[in-house]
Design a protein around this motif. Structure first.
Motif, short mmCIF file in Angstrom:
data_model
loop_
_atom_site.label_atom_id
_atom_site.label_comp_id
_atom_site.label_asym_id
_atom_site.label_seq_id
_atom_site.Cartn_x
_atom_site.Cartn_y
_atom_site.Cartn_z
N ASP A 92 0.83 -1.22 0.00
CA ASP A 92 0.00 0.00 0.00
C ASP A 92 0.85 1.26 0.00
O ASP A 92 0.51 2.26 -0.62
CB ASP A 92 -0.94 0.04 1.21
CG ASP A 92 -2.20 -0.79 1.04
OD1 ASP A 92 -2.28 -1.55 0.05
OD2 ASP A 92 -3.09 -0.67 1.89
N TYR A 111 0.00 3.50 -3.26
CA TYR A 111 -0.77 4.72 -3.02
C TYR A 111 0.10 5.74 -2.30
O TYR A 111 1.07 5.39 -1.64
CB TYR A 111 -2.00 4.42 -2.15
CG TYR A 111 -2.84 3.28 -2.63
CD1 TYR A 111 -3.56 3.37 -3.82
CD2 TYR A 111 -2.92 2.09 -1.91
CE1 TYR A 111 -4.34 2.32 -4.27
CE2 TYR A 111 -3.69 1.03 -2.35
CZ TYR A 111 -4.39 1.14 -3.53
OH TYR A 111 -5.16 0.10 -3.97
N LEU A 157 -8.91 7.87 -5.36
CA LEU A 157 -9.27 6.59 -5.99
C LEU A 157 -10.48 5.98 -5.30
O LEU A 157 -10.43 5.73 -4.09
CB LEU A 157 -8.09 5.62 -5.91
CG LEU A 157 -6.81 6.02 -6.62
CD1 LEU A 157 -5.64 5.17 -6.16
CD2 LEU A 157 -7.01 5.89 -8.13
N GLU A 169 -11.39 3.02 -5.20
CA GLU A 169 -11.03 1.74 -4.58
C GLU A 169 -10.55 1.90 -3.14
O GLU A 169 -10.53 0.92 -2.38
CB GLU A 169 -9.96 1.03 -5.40
CG GLU A 169 -8.60 1.72 -5.37
CD GLU A 169 -7.64 1.22 -6.42
OE1 GLU A 169 -6.63 0.60 -6.03
OE2 GLU A 169 -7.89 1.45 -7.61
N THR A 221 -13.16 2.17 1.16
CA THR A 221 -13.69 0.90 1.66
C THR A 221 -13.42 0.80 3.16
O THR A 221 -12.51 1.45 3.68
CB THR A 221 -13.02 -0.30 0.96
OG1 THR A 221 -11.63 -0.33 1.34
CG2 THR A 221 -13.16 -0.22 -0.56
N HIS A 268 -9.70 -0.07 3.85
CA HIS A 268 -8.72 1.02 3.85
C HIS A 268 -8.98 2.02 4.98
O HIS A 268 -8.03 2.56 5.54
CB HIS A 268 -8.68 1.70 2.48
CG HIS A 268 -8.10 0.82 1.43
ND1 HIS A 268 -8.87 0.06 0.60
CD2 HIS A 268 -6.82 0.54 1.12
CE1 HIS A 268 -8.09 -0.65 -0.19
NE2 HIS A 268 -6.84 -0.37 0.10
#
Length: 168
Positions: free
Chosen positions: A112, A116, A146, A148, A151, A154
């Motif tokens: 991650d 990111y 983003l 994605e 959630t 995250h």
């Protein structure tokens, strides 16, 4: 450009990267705000790499504004990228366990940090964060960049009142 020039450039850049990677991590001169333990090669204490706020401020700083589940309005977070903190500590693992002052802990894949622009935020809207305001450090993802990232997974990886990263 000739091939010899490119070779010299690659060698120069390679040696520069090696010299930066081999640089010893300074010892903190102020209160320790973050300790990186486990699989780290750049230690400045017996238990790993310890950082005070000044050490974190010396790393390249980044900012983004994002909405989060914890604030009613978008907020601007600033601080070093998580990957830069991991590089400074010489982290060599695949998984992080983030520990907070309030005993919260969460797992964060090291991937991650490279996939990111995750920030170890030390400023919220340009101001230092007190413990009461989720500080002094907050792992935060650029949620608005983003879809994605928006959630529960995250959001759960975002650790406020961060005190320790254990590299596994």
């Amino acid at each position: 450009m000739g091939s010899s020039f490119l070779l010299r450039l690659v060698l120069t850049l390679g040696l520069s990267v090696l010299s930066v990677a081999a640089a010893a991590l300074d010892k903190p001169s102020g209160p320790v705000v973050l300790t990186v333990t486990g699989k780290v090669s750049q230690k400045n204490a017996a238990d790993g790499a310890r950082f005070d706020m000044a050490m974190l401020e010396k790393l390249p700083q980044h900012s983004f504004t994002t909405r989060t589940p914890w604030y009613p309005e978008p907020m601007t977070f600033s601080g070093p990228l998580l990957r830069d903190v991991l590089k400074a500590a010489g982290a060599q693992g695949r998984q992080l366990t983030a520990f907070a002052l309030n005993d919260y802990k969460t797992s964060v894949p090291v991937e991650d940090a490279y996939r990111y622009d995750v920030i170890v935020a030390r400023l919220l809207n340009g101001q230092p964060m007190s413990v009461r305001e989720k500080g002094p450090l907050f792992i935060i993802y650029p949620f608005d960049d983003l879809p994605e990232l928006r959630t529960e997974t995250h959001y759960g990886r975002s650790a406020w009142q961060l005190k320790t990263l254990q590299v596994e």
